[in-house]
Enzyme design. Structure first.
Site, PDB file in Angstrom:
ATOM      1  N   ARG A  30      31.881 -39.833  -9.451  1.00 45.52           N
ATOM      2  CA  ARG A  30      32.962 -40.178 -10.219  1.00 45.52           C
ATOM      3  C   ARG A  30      32.150 -39.905 -11.736  1.00 45.52           C
ATOM      4  NH1 ARG A  30      35.948 -40.309  -6.888  1.00 45.52           N
ATOM      5  NH2 ARG A  30      37.449 -41.588  -6.176  1.00 45.52           N
ATOM      6  N   GLU A  35      39.979 -37.112 -16.973  1.00 51.93           N
ATOM      7  CA  GLU A  35      40.244 -35.792 -16.109  1.00 51.93           C
ATOM      8  C   GLU A  35      41.844 -35.598 -16.274  1.00 51.93           C
ATOM      9  OE1 GLU A  35      39.342 -36.633 -11.994  1.00 51.93           O
ATOM     10  OE2 GLU A  35      37.062 -36.578 -12.305  1.00 51.93           O
ATOM     11  N   HIS A  66      38.169 -31.947  -9.494  1.00 53.26           N
ATOM     12  CA  HIS A  66      38.125 -33.102  -8.426  1.00 53.26           C
ATOM     13  C   HIS A  66      38.587 -32.564  -7.249  1.00 53.26           C
ATOM     14  CE1 HIS A  66      38.237 -37.877  -8.517  1.00 53.26           C
ATOM     15  NE2 HIS A  66      38.060 -37.282  -7.304  1.00 53.26           N
TER      16      HIS A  66
HETATM   17  O1  LIG Z   1      37.854 -40.880  -3.490  1.00 54.84           O
HETATM   18  C1  LIG Z   1      37.752 -39.829  -2.802  1.00 54.84           C
HETATM   19  O2  LIG Z   1      37.541 -39.578  -1.675  1.00 54.84           O
HETATM   20  C2  LIG Z   1      38.081 -38.486  -3.444  1.00 54.84           C
HETATM   21  O3  LIG Z   1      37.905 -38.709  -4.735  1.00 54.84           O
HETATM   22  C3  LIG Z   1      39.557 -38.260  -3.512  1.00 54.84           C
HETATM   23  O4  LIG Z   1      40.135 -37.304  -3.054  1.00 54.84           O
END
Ligand SMILES: O=C(O)[C@H](O)CO
Length: 328
Positions: A244, A273, A292
Protein backbone atom coordinates in the site's frame (compact mmCIF):
# COMPACT_ATOMS: atom_id res chain seq x y z
CA UNK A 1 -34.74 -21.23 -8.26
CA UNK A 2 -37.11 -18.31 -8.70
CA UNK A 3 -35.43 -14.97 -9.27
CA UNK A 4 -36.87 -13.42 -6.11
CA UNK A 5 -35.27 -16.20 -4.02
CA UNK A 6 -31.76 -15.45 -5.23
CA UNK A 7 -29.63 -13.76 -2.59
CA UNK A 8 -29.82 -10.00 -2.94
CA UNK A 9 -26.32 -8.54 -3.16
CA UNK A 10 -25.36 -4.88 -3.07
CA UNK A 11 -22.66 -4.02 -5.56
CA UNK A 12 -21.14 -0.64 -6.36
CA UNK A 13 -21.86 -0.78 -10.08
CA UNK A 14 -21.87 -3.23 -12.94
CA UNK A 15 -18.81 -1.68 -14.55
CA UNK A 16 -16.30 -3.21 -12.16
CA UNK A 17 -16.97 -6.94 -12.57
CA UNK A 18 -16.95 -6.53 -16.34
CA UNK A 19 -13.17 -6.49 -16.12
CA UNK A 20 -13.31 -10.30 -16.31
CA UNK A 21 -15.61 -10.86 -19.26
CA UNK A 22 -19.26 -10.53 -20.09
CA UNK A 23 -19.96 -14.30 -20.07
CA UNK A 24 -18.70 -14.58 -16.56
CA UNK A 25 -20.78 -11.63 -15.42
CA UNK A 26 -23.86 -13.11 -17.13
CA UNK A 27 -23.21 -16.35 -15.22
CA UNK A 28 -22.89 -14.45 -11.94
CA UNK A 29 -26.11 -12.61 -12.63
CA UNK A 30 -27.90 -15.96 -12.94
CA UNK A 31 -26.63 -17.00 -9.52
CA UNK A 32 -27.05 -13.74 -7.63
CA UNK A 33 -29.50 -10.92 -7.70
CA UNK A 34 -27.26 -7.85 -7.86
CA UNK A 35 -28.51 -4.43 -6.82
CA UNK A 36 -26.29 -1.51 -7.74
CA UNK A 37 -25.56 1.26 -5.27
CA UNK A 38 -27.48 3.67 -7.47
CA UNK A 39 -30.56 1.39 -7.55
CA UNK A 40 -30.32 1.01 -3.78
CA UNK A 41 -30.03 4.77 -3.15
CA UNK A 42 -33.01 5.44 -5.40
CA UNK A 43 -35.18 2.95 -3.53
CA UNK A 44 -33.76 2.34 -0.07
CA UNK A 45 -37.05 1.30 1.53
CA UNK A 46 -37.58 -1.42 -1.08
CA UNK A 47 -34.03 -2.82 -1.21
CA UNK A 48 -32.85 -2.08 2.37
CA UNK A 49 -34.65 -5.03 4.02
CA UNK A 50 -33.77 -7.43 1.17
CA UNK A 51 -30.01 -7.09 0.88
CA UNK A 52 -28.19 -9.98 2.51
CA UNK A 53 -24.69 -9.44 1.19
CA UNK A 54 -22.36 -6.68 -0.02
CA UNK A 55 -19.83 -7.32 -2.71
CA UNK A 56 -16.86 -4.91 -2.50
CA UNK A 57 -14.82 -4.47 -5.64
CA UNK A 58 -11.85 -2.09 -5.69
CA UNK A 59 -12.75 -0.67 -2.28
CA UNK A 60 -16.35 0.20 -3.22
CA UNK A 61 -18.99 0.61 -1.98
CA UNK A 62 -17.67 2.34 1.12
CA UNK A 63 -18.99 0.63 4.23
CA UNK A 64 -20.05 3.12 6.89
CA UNK A 65 -22.43 3.15 9.83
CA UNK A 66 -25.24 4.75 7.87
CA UNK A 67 -25.11 2.05 5.18
CA UNK A 68 -24.98 -0.77 7.73
CA UNK A 69 -27.92 0.73 9.64
CA UNK A 70 -30.00 0.73 6.47
CA UNK A 71 -29.41 -3.00 5.81
CA UNK A 72 -31.12 -4.92 8.65
CA UNK A 73 -30.85 -8.34 6.94
CA UNK A 74 -27.19 -8.02 5.93
CA UNK A 75 -25.26 -11.21 6.75
CA UNK A 76 -21.93 -10.93 4.98
CA UNK A 77 -19.56 -8.51 3.26
CA UNK A 78 -17.26 -10.11 0.70
CA UNK A 79 -14.19 -8.12 -0.23
CA UNK A 80 -12.20 -8.53 -3.42
CA UNK A 81 -8.50 -8.76 -2.66
CA UNK A 82 -6.46 -9.43 0.43
CA UNK A 83 -6.03 -5.95 1.94
CA UNK A 84 -8.60 -4.82 4.49
CA UNK A 85 -7.23 -1.37 5.31
CA UNK A 86 -10.25 0.35 3.73
CA UNK A 87 -12.66 -1.41 6.11
CA UNK A 88 -13.57 -0.61 9.72
CA UNK A 89 -13.48 -4.15 11.12
CA UNK A 90 -14.82 -3.14 14.55
CA UNK A 91 -17.78 -1.41 12.96
CA UNK A 92 -18.61 -4.45 10.82
CA UNK A 93 -18.28 -6.75 13.85
CA UNK A 94 -20.53 -4.48 15.91
CA UNK A 95 -23.36 -5.11 13.41
CA UNK A 96 -22.87 -8.90 13.70
CA UNK A 97 -21.99 -9.02 10.00
CA UNK A 98 -19.45 -11.56 8.71
CA UNK A 99 -16.54 -10.61 6.45
CA UNK A 100 -14.59 -12.62 3.87
CA UNK A 101 -11.77 -11.67 1.51
CA UNK A 102 -9.79 -13.42 -1.25
CA UNK A 103 -6.23 -13.80 0.05
CA UNK A 104 -5.35 -16.89 -2.02
CA UNK A 105 -6.62 -15.65 -5.37
CA UNK A 106 -4.19 -12.73 -5.53
CA UNK A 107 -1.02 -14.48 -4.36
CA UNK A 108 0.60 -15.48 -7.65
CA UNK A 109 -0.44 -12.45 -9.67
CA UNK A 110 0.82 -10.03 -7.02
CA UNK A 111 4.10 -11.91 -6.60
CA UNK A 112 4.55 -11.80 -10.39
CA UNK A 113 3.91 -8.06 -10.29
CA UNK A 114 6.59 -7.60 -7.64
CA UNK A 115 9.11 -9.42 -9.82
CA UNK A 116 7.98 -7.51 -12.92
CA UNK A 117 8.63 -4.18 -11.18
CA UNK A 118 11.93 -5.44 -9.79
CA UNK A 119 13.18 -6.55 -13.20
CA UNK A 120 11.84 -3.51 -15.02
CA UNK A 121 13.43 -1.11 -12.51
CA UNK A 122 16.73 -2.98 -12.40
CA UNK A 123 17.06 -3.08 -16.21
CA UNK A 124 15.44 0.36 -16.78
CA UNK A 125 12.95 -1.14 -19.19
CA UNK A 126 10.69 1.94 -19.51
CA UNK A 127 13.57 4.29 -20.23
CA UNK A 128 15.04 1.70 -22.62
CA UNK A 129 11.72 1.54 -24.45
CA UNK A 130 11.78 5.33 -24.82
CA UNK A 131 15.29 5.22 -26.21
CA UNK A 132 14.48 2.39 -28.63
CA UNK A 133 11.31 4.06 -29.92
CA UNK A 134 12.40 7.71 -29.89
CA UNK A 135 12.02 9.48 -33.27
CA UNK A 136 15.61 10.61 -32.78
CA UNK A 137 17.76 7.51 -33.34
CA UNK A 138 20.85 9.35 -32.04
CA UNK A 139 19.81 8.46 -28.50
CA UNK A 140 19.79 4.73 -29.38
CA UNK A 141 22.44 3.00 -27.30
CA UNK A 142 23.32 -0.58 -26.53
CA UNK A 143 25.01 0.74 -23.41
CA UNK A 144 21.74 1.38 -21.60
CA UNK A 145 23.09 0.10 -18.31
CA UNK A 146 21.14 -1.39 -15.43
CA UNK A 147 21.68 -3.51 -12.34
CA UNK A 148 22.25 -7.26 -12.45
CA UNK A 149 19.45 -9.09 -10.66
CA UNK A 150 21.07 -12.52 -10.56
CA UNK A 151 23.11 -12.94 -7.40
CA UNK A 152 21.94 -9.67 -5.82
CA UNK A 153 20.27 -9.37 -2.41
CA UNK A 154 16.53 -9.03 -2.05
CA UNK A 155 15.00 -7.86 1.23
CA UNK A 156 11.36 -8.84 1.55
CA UNK A 157 9.41 -6.92 4.17
CA UNK A 158 6.28 -8.94 4.94
CA UNK A 159 6.72 -12.68 4.48
CA UNK A 160 3.09 -13.77 4.20
CA UNK A 161 1.70 -15.75 1.29
CA UNK A 162 2.75 -13.21 -1.36
CA UNK A 163 6.14 -12.53 0.22
CA UNK A 164 6.90 -16.24 0.23
CA UNK A 165 5.91 -16.59 -3.44
CA UNK A 166 8.30 -13.74 -4.21
CA UNK A 167 11.05 -15.57 -2.35
CA UNK A 168 10.38 -18.68 -4.46
CA UNK A 169 10.70 -16.61 -7.63
CA UNK A 170 13.81 -14.82 -6.37
CA UNK A 171 15.44 -18.16 -5.61
CA UNK A 172 15.24 -18.98 -9.30
CA UNK A 173 17.17 -15.76 -9.93
CA UNK A 174 19.84 -17.00 -7.52
CA UNK A 175 19.18 -14.00 -5.29
CA UNK A 176 20.26 -13.87 -1.67
CA UNK A 177 16.99 -13.49 0.25
CA UNK A 178 16.56 -11.59 3.51
CA UNK A 179 13.19 -11.07 5.13
CA UNK A 180 11.62 -9.18 7.98
CA UNK A 181 8.25 -10.21 9.34
CA UNK A 182 6.23 -10.04 12.55
CA UNK A 183 6.76 -13.78 12.96
CA UNK A 184 9.66 -15.84 11.82
CA UNK A 185 8.80 -18.55 9.27
CA UNK A 186 9.46 -22.23 10.03
CA UNK A 187 13.08 -23.24 9.49
CA UNK A 188 12.03 -25.72 6.74
CA UNK A 189 10.21 -22.93 4.91
CA UNK A 190 13.24 -20.64 5.18
CA UNK A 191 15.53 -23.39 3.94
CA UNK A 192 13.28 -24.24 0.98
CA UNK A 193 13.85 -20.77 -0.49
CA UNK A 194 17.18 -20.00 1.19
CA UNK A 195 15.75 -17.05 3.13
CA UNK A 196 17.52 -15.45 6.07
CA UNK A 197 15.39 -13.85 8.80
CA UNK A 198 16.35 -10.33 9.86
CA UNK A 199 14.83 -9.61 13.23
CA UNK A 200 15.87 -5.98 12.79
CA UNK A 201 14.46 -4.10 9.83
CA UNK A 202 17.57 -1.88 9.73
CA UNK A 203 19.78 -4.88 9.02
CA UNK A 204 17.64 -5.80 5.99
CA UNK A 205 17.61 -2.22 4.71
CA UNK A 206 21.39 -1.86 4.97
CA UNK A 207 22.19 -5.10 3.16
CA UNK A 208 19.61 -5.29 0.36
CA UNK A 209 20.03 -4.32 -3.28
CA UNK A 210 16.26 -4.51 -3.70
CA UNK A 211 13.75 -3.87 -0.91
CA UNK A 212 10.26 -5.18 -1.60
CA UNK A 213 7.27 -4.09 0.50
CA UNK A 214 4.66 -6.82 0.67
CA UNK A 215 2.92 -6.11 3.95
CA UNK A 216 -0.55 -4.97 4.94
CA UNK A 217 -1.26 -1.41 5.93
CA UNK A 218 -2.05 -1.12 9.64
CA UNK A 219 -1.43 1.63 12.22
CA UNK A 220 1.87 -0.19 12.99
CA UNK A 221 3.08 -0.27 9.38
CA UNK A 222 1.89 3.22 8.36
CA UNK A 223 4.97 5.09 6.94
CA UNK A 224 7.21 2.22 8.01
CA UNK A 225 9.70 3.44 5.41
CA UNK A 226 10.55 7.07 6.10
CA UNK A 227 13.56 9.36 5.73
CA UNK A 228 15.63 7.45 8.30
CA UNK A 229 14.92 4.05 6.73
CA UNK A 230 15.60 5.30 3.19
CA UNK A 231 18.87 6.74 4.50
CA UNK A 232 19.91 3.29 5.69
CA UNK A 233 19.48 1.79 2.21
CA UNK A 234 22.37 1.52 -0.26
CA UNK A 235 22.62 4.41 -2.77
CA UNK A 236 22.34 1.71 -5.46
CA UNK A 237 19.23 0.15 -3.91
CA UNK A 238 15.81 -0.07 -5.55
CA UNK A 239 12.57 0.08 -3.54
CA UNK A 240 9.57 -1.90 -4.81
CA UNK A 241 6.14 -1.35 -3.25
CA UNK A 242 3.30 -3.75 -4.06
CA UNK A 243 1.58 -3.39 -0.67
CA UNK A 244 0.00 0.00 0.00
CA UNK A 245 1.24 3.51 -0.76
CA UNK A 246 1.01 4.61 2.87
CA UNK A 247 3.68 2.09 3.91
CA UNK A 248 6.14 4.71 2.67
CA UNK A 249 6.53 8.38 3.55
CA UNK A 250 6.08 9.56 -0.03
CA UNK A 251 7.68 13.01 0.48
CA UNK A 252 10.76 11.36 1.93
CA UNK A 253 10.79 8.93 -1.00
CA UNK A 254 10.64 11.74 -3.55
CA UNK A 255 13.57 13.45 -1.84
CA UNK A 256 15.57 10.20 -1.65
CA UNK A 257 15.02 9.56 -5.37
CA UNK A 258 15.85 13.14 -6.35
CA UNK A 259 19.04 13.32 -4.30
CA UNK A 260 20.44 9.85 -4.96
CA UNK A 261 19.87 8.49 -1.45
CA UNK A 262 18.47 5.45 -3.28
CA UNK A 263 18.74 4.58 -6.96
CA UNK A 264 15.17 3.94 -8.10
CA UNK A 265 11.67 2.80 -7.18
CA UNK A 266 8.99 0.60 -8.71
CA UNK A 267 5.59 1.46 -7.25
CA UNK A 268 2.31 -0.30 -7.91
CA UNK A 269 0.72 1.65 -5.07
CA UNK A 270 0.82 5.31 -4.01
CA UNK A 271 -1.29 7.78 -2.08
CA UNK A 272 -3.57 9.01 -3.35
CA UNK A 273 -4.41 6.79 -6.30
CA UNK A 274 -4.19 8.15 -8.89
CA UNK A 275 -1.51 10.69 -8.02
CA UNK A 276 -2.27 14.30 -9.04
CA UNK A 277 -0.70 14.87 -12.47
CA UNK A 278 1.59 17.53 -10.98
CA UNK A 279 3.07 15.10 -8.42
CA UNK A 280 6.91 15.00 -8.41
CA UNK A 281 6.96 11.18 -8.59
CA UNK A 282 5.50 11.44 -12.11
CA UNK A 283 8.45 13.52 -13.25
CA UNK A 284 11.23 11.22 -12.08
CA UNK A 285 12.95 9.00 -14.66
CA UNK A 286 14.09 6.59 -11.94
CA UNK A 287 10.53 5.68 -10.94
CA UNK A 288 8.20 3.15 -12.53
CA UNK A 289 4.56 3.60 -11.59
CA UNK A 290 1.72 1.19 -12.30
CA UNK A 291 -1.96 1.70 -11.37
CA UNK A 292 -2.40 -0.77 -8.47
CA UNK A 293 -2.59 -3.78 -10.79
CA UNK A 294 -1.02 -6.46 -8.59
CA UNK A 295 -4.03 -8.74 -8.93
CA UNK A 296 -5.02 -7.62 -12.43
CA UNK A 297 -4.73 -10.85 -14.39
CA UNK A 298 -7.74 -12.54 -15.94
CA UNK A 299 -7.01 -15.65 -13.88
CA UNK A 300 -6.75 -13.88 -10.52
CA UNK A 301 -9.74 -11.63 -11.07
CA UNK A 302 -11.94 -14.57 -12.07
CA UNK A 303 -10.79 -16.54 -9.05
CA UNK A 304 -11.39 -13.54 -6.79
CA UNK A 305 -14.98 -13.33 -7.98
CA UNK A 306 -15.49 -17.08 -7.65
CA UNK A 307 -14.07 -17.04 -4.13
CA UNK A 308 -16.34 -14.12 -3.22
CA UNK A 309 -19.42 -15.93 -4.48
CA UNK A 310 -18.45 -19.13 -2.62
CA UNK A 311 -18.02 -17.23 0.67
CA UNK A 312 -21.25 -15.36 0.13
CA UNK A 313 -23.34 -18.45 -0.63
CA UNK A 314 -21.80 -20.35 2.30
CA UNK A 315 -22.66 -17.51 4.69
CA UNK A 316 -26.23 -17.30 3.44
CA UNK A 317 -26.64 -21.06 3.81
CA UNK A 318 -25.27 -20.98 7.36
CA UNK A 319 -22.21 -23.05 6.35
CA UNK A 320 -18.63 -22.46 7.36
CA UNK A 321 -17.36 -19.51 5.30
CA UNK A 322 -14.26 -19.98 3.13
CA UNK A 323 -11.75 -17.13 3.65
CA UNK A 324 -13.69 -15.68 6.56
CA UNK A 325 -11.84 -12.83 8.27
CA UNK A 326 -11.62 -13.21 12.04
CA UNK A 327 -13.22 -10.02 13.38
CA UNK A 328 -12.57 -10.79 17.05
O1 LIG B 1 -5.69 -6.06 -1.48
C1 LIG B 1 -5.42 -6.61 -2.55
O2 LIG B 1 -5.34 -7.83 -2.67
C2 LIG B 1 -5.22 -5.77 -3.76
O3 LIG B 1 -4.67 -4.55 -3.45
C3 LIG B 1 -6.57 -5.56 -4.42
O4 LIG B 1 -6.56 -5.98 -5.69
Amino acid sequence: MQNQKLPCVLINSFEEPYCVNEDHVADLKKRLNFVTMQEFLENKTHFGPKIQAIYIWGGKPVIDKELLQSLPTLKIIVNSGAGLDHLDLNLIASFGVKLANTPHAVTNSTADMGMALLLASARRILEGNEVATSPDTKSFSINWMGQEVTGSTLGIIGMGKIGYKIAQRAKAFEMKILYHNRNRRKVEEEQAVGAHYCEKLDELLQQSDFVMLVLSLTPQTHKLIGKRELGLMKPTAILINIGRGQLVDQDALVEALQTGIIKAAGLDVTYPEPLPRSHPLLKLKNVILTPHIGSATHQSRRLMMENMVESLLAALSGLSIPNEVNLK
